[in-house]
Design an enzyme around this catalytic site. Structure first.
Site, PDB file in Angstrom:
ATOM      1  N   CYS A 270      51.309 -20.409 -22.774  1.00  0.00           N
ATOM      2  CA  CYS A 270      50.025 -21.124 -22.869  1.00  0.00           C
ATOM      3  C   CYS A 270      50.216 -22.564 -23.314  1.00  0.00           C
ATOM      4  O   CYS A 270      49.979 -23.495 -22.571  1.00  0.00           O
ATOM      5  CB  CYS A 270      49.120 -20.414 -23.862  1.00  0.00           C
ATOM      6  SG  CYS A 270      49.090 -18.677 -23.598  1.00  0.00           S
TER       7      CYS A 270
HETATM    8  N1  SAJ Z   1      54.398 -23.574 -32.892  1.00  0.00           N
HETATM    9  C1  SAJ Z   1      55.010 -24.581 -33.644  1.00  0.00           C
HETATM   10  N2  SAJ Z   1      54.344 -25.081 -34.722  1.00  0.00           N
HETATM   11  C2  SAJ Z   1      53.098 -24.614 -35.081  1.00  0.00           C
HETATM   12  C3  SAJ Z   1      52.494 -23.596 -34.296  1.00  0.00           C
HETATM   13  C4  SAJ Z   1      53.164 -23.087 -33.214  1.00  0.00           C
HETATM   14  O1  SAJ Z   1      56.122 -25.004 -33.346  1.00  0.00           O
HETATM   15  O2  SAJ Z   1      52.550 -25.083 -36.084  1.00  0.00           O
HETATM   16  C5  SAJ Z   1      55.094 -23.061 -31.716  1.00  0.00           C
HETATM   17  C6  SAJ Z   1      55.335 -21.570 -31.773  1.00  0.00           C
HETATM   18  O3  SAJ Z   1      56.564 -21.290 -32.406  1.00  0.00           O
HETATM   19  C7  SAJ Z   1      55.383 -21.207 -30.289  1.00  0.00           C
HETATM   20  C8  SAJ Z   1      54.435 -22.210 -29.661  1.00  0.00           C
HETATM   21  O4  SAJ Z   1      54.249 -23.258 -30.611  1.00  0.00           O
HETATM   22  O5  SAJ Z   1      56.658 -21.398 -29.754  1.00  0.00           O
HETATM   23  C9  SAJ Z   1      53.079 -21.612 -29.313  1.00  0.00           C
HETATM   24  O6  SAJ Z   1      52.610 -20.877 -30.438  1.00  0.00           O
HETATM   25  P1  SAJ Z   1      51.027 -20.520 -30.512  1.00  0.00           P
HETATM   26  O7  SAJ Z   1      50.812 -19.453 -31.495  1.00  0.00           O
HETATM   27  O8  SAJ Z   1      50.237 -21.751 -30.686  1.00  0.00           O
HETATM   28  O9  SAJ Z   1      50.729 -20.053 -29.023  1.00  0.00           O
HETATM   29  P2  SAJ Z   1      50.617 -18.632 -28.330  1.00  0.00           P
HETATM   30  O10 SAJ Z   1      50.878 -18.898 -26.915  1.00  0.00           O
HETATM   31  O11 SAJ Z   1      51.342 -17.533 -28.985  1.00  0.00           O
HETATM   32  O12 SAJ Z   1      49.110 -18.214 -28.563  1.00  0.00           O
HETATM   33  C10 SAJ Z   1      48.182 -19.198 -28.331  1.00  0.00           C
HETATM   34  C11 SAJ Z   1      47.021 -18.869 -29.253  1.00  0.00           C
HETATM   35  N3  SAJ Z   1      47.458 -19.278 -30.588  1.00  0.00           N
HETATM   36  C12 SAJ Z   1      46.667 -19.609 -31.580  1.00  0.00           C
HETATM   37  O13 SAJ Z   1      45.511 -19.888 -31.410  1.00  0.00           O
HETATM   38  C13 SAJ Z   1      47.260 -19.592 -32.948  1.00  0.00           C
HETATM   39  C14 SAJ Z   1      45.882 -19.588 -28.669  1.00  0.00           C
HETATM   40  O14 SAJ Z   1      46.182 -20.950 -28.572  1.00  0.00           O
HETATM   41  C15 SAJ Z   1      45.553 -19.030 -27.339  1.00  0.00           C
HETATM   42  O15 SAJ Z   1      44.544 -18.067 -27.514  1.00  0.00           O
HETATM   43  C16 SAJ Z   1      46.721 -18.402 -26.620  1.00  0.00           C
HETATM   44  O16 SAJ Z   1      47.848 -19.143 -26.939  1.00  0.00           O
HETATM   45  C17 SAJ Z   1      46.427 -18.493 -25.149  1.00  0.00           C
HETATM   46  O17 SAJ Z   1      46.524 -17.468 -24.522  1.00  0.00           O
HETATM   47  O18 SAJ Z   1      46.066 -19.570 -24.701  1.00  0.00           O
END
Ligand code: SAJ
Length: 431
Positions: A270
């Site tokens: 995503c």
């Molecule tokens: N990450 C960082 N620093 C942060 C947060 C995340 O480096 O502070 C990295 C994570 O390690 C990962 C990537 O970013 O590699 C994405 O992590 P994520 O949790 O933001 O993304 P997804 O794909 O697991 O889930 C997200 C959902 N996450 C949250 O809202 C917390 C949301 O954005 C969506 O509902 C989902 O993708 C989607 O399906 O779009």
């Protein structure tokens, strides 16, 4: 009986196209409140597993599938002919980028083409797949109109973005507000009524484009803020400031701040992908989304930055990457999940191998990976294997990894996630 009454009386038959991390949990939530749900997926393995009552989505507890299949509320098939017998069809298929990093909407196109021969008056069609503003009107509507069905009168169409957060134990489909935007007011009303049977809060908006853009803003917000903190990390490194301490201190501000954490790069299907659906579409309006492009550049550079820090750490103990044995700790794209998609660990491994390192990995969630033409199996952690490696690198900080053993036995540990903050050892290098 009207579609609204059939919805409130749970008499509508619902089809979910695409049984992945979005579609299957949605099918389960709808079947749990007594809707009759048919999952439709081209992957016969998924269909067969569901029919056997087996679960393949970690966030779902295994028995739920078996119970819902047994009760008859959940079925599965790969035959689109069932569409003719359904009242609601929800499309939850992937929206990746192609090789030139442009939107690949072929799964959406393929799904609506497979559905369309069986469309009939009175049906409700909802797209949940994340895509650029305009997707519902530009891809779904033309196919429906070709069958002489008038949207808002004969058939209802809406967009409602998924908000599934893999591994999130606090927020589920039920307690995450659901945004819904219909092509007409009646489309919005009916689609909102459907979701109101399943989720605690429905947020109706004025159009599919509004709903499509809402989802992209959510994910671009994350992508840009992660890039920001990654850039600050690199500057803090140069200024000899601990960026993790800075973020922790900034997080004490009770308003106007939200913590994001630096890392080895952006993984998942995503956050690294969705923003480029908007930057691509914006060009049609002579508009250049500079924040998205800049964030993408910074985030895509992070694996290279990690490798440079590994080189520095080895150099400080008179070693080079070339010929060193390097153990990667955690390859999933984020903590405590088994998903590899777009994981920065794969890029770090690829670069290390190109520089002549002998790479292995340990990840309790992922048994094997492929990088280029080479396959690797997860190595069990042991004192000997830790001693044999010149350097261990924490890329993904899973909760069930024995970090005490690692810091006590590894020659050198590069920590990209501040996973070892509780330990103060000379062999730990924080990036
Ligand atoms: N990450 C960082 N620093 C942060 C947060 C995340 O480096 O502070 C990295 C994570 O390690 C990962 C990537 O970013 O590699 C994405 O992590 P994520 O949790 O933001 O993304 P997804 O794909 O697991 O889930 C997200 C959902 N996450 C949250 O809202 C917390 C949301 O954005 C969506 O509902 C989902 O993708 C989607 O399906 O779009």
């Amino acid at each position: 009986m009207s579609l609204e009454n059939e919805i409130t009386e749970k008499k509508v038959k619902i089809g979910i196209v695409g049984l992945g991390y979005v579609g299957l949990p949605l099918a389960v939530e709808m079947a749990k409140v007594d809707f009759n749900v048919v999952g439709i997926d081209l992957d016969c393995r998924k269909v067969d597993m569901i029919l056997r009552g087996e679960n393949y989505i970690p966030d779902l507890n295994g028995d739920i599938i078996k119970n819902l299949v047994k009760s008859g509320h959940l079925k599965a098939t790969n035959d689109f002919k069932v569409i003719g017998d359904l009242d609601v069809i929800i499309i939850c298929v992937p929206t990746p980028l192609n090789k030139t990093r442009e939107p690949d909407t072929s799964y959406i196109q393929g799904s609506i083409n497979s559905i369309s021969p069986y469309l009939k008056k009175g049906q409700l069609i909802i797209l949940e797949s994340t895509s650029y503003p305009g997707t519902t009107e530009e891809i779904i509507l033309p196919v429906i109109k070709k069958y002489g069905l008038e949207v808002g009168k004969d058939i209802y169409v809406a967009f409602s973005p998924e908000r599934v957060d893999p591994g999130n134990k606090k927020y589920s489909i039920k307690n995450t507000p659901k945004v819904v935007g219909g092509v007409t007011k009646d489309c919005t009303r009916i689609a909102s009524l459907l979701y109101a049977q399943v989720v605690d809060q429905v947020v109706s908006v004025s159009s599919p484009k509004t709903a499509e853009m809402t989802k992209l803003l959510e994910n671009i917000f994350r992508c840009v803020n992660i890039a920001l903190v990654n850039e600050i990390m690199i500057l803090c490194d140069r200024m000899n400031i601990d960026v993790w301490e800075v973020v922790k201190a900034a997080s004490t501000k009770p308003f106007g701040f939200m913590p994001f954490y630096p890392g080895p790069g952006l993984g998942g299907h995503c956050i690294p992908v969705d923003p480029f659906y908007l930057s691509w579409k914006a060009k049609e309006y002579d508009f250049y989304t500079e924040f998205i492009e800049l964030a993408g550049k910074i985030n895509q550079n992070m694996p290279y930055y990690v490798v440079s820090k590994i080189a520095e750490a080895l150099n400080d103990v008179q070693k080079s990457i070339k010929g060193s044995k390097i153990l990667i700790l955690g390859v999933a794209y984020k903590k405590d999940i088994d998903d590899l998609r777009e994981s920065p660990a794969l890029k770090v491994i690829e670069i290390l191998r190109q520089k002549g390192a002998l790479v292995s990995y340990h990840d309790p969630y992922i048994d094997k990976i492929s990088v280029g033409d080479e396959s690797f199996c997860s190595q069990p952690l042991s004192e000997d294997m830790l001693r044999e490696n010149d350097c261990a690198v924490v890329i993904t900080d899973h909760s069930n990894v024995d970090y005490e053993l690692i810091v006590n036995k590894a020659n050198l540990v590069v920590d990209t996630r501040n996973a070892l903050d509780e330990f103060s050892r000379g062999n730990i290098v924080k990036i």
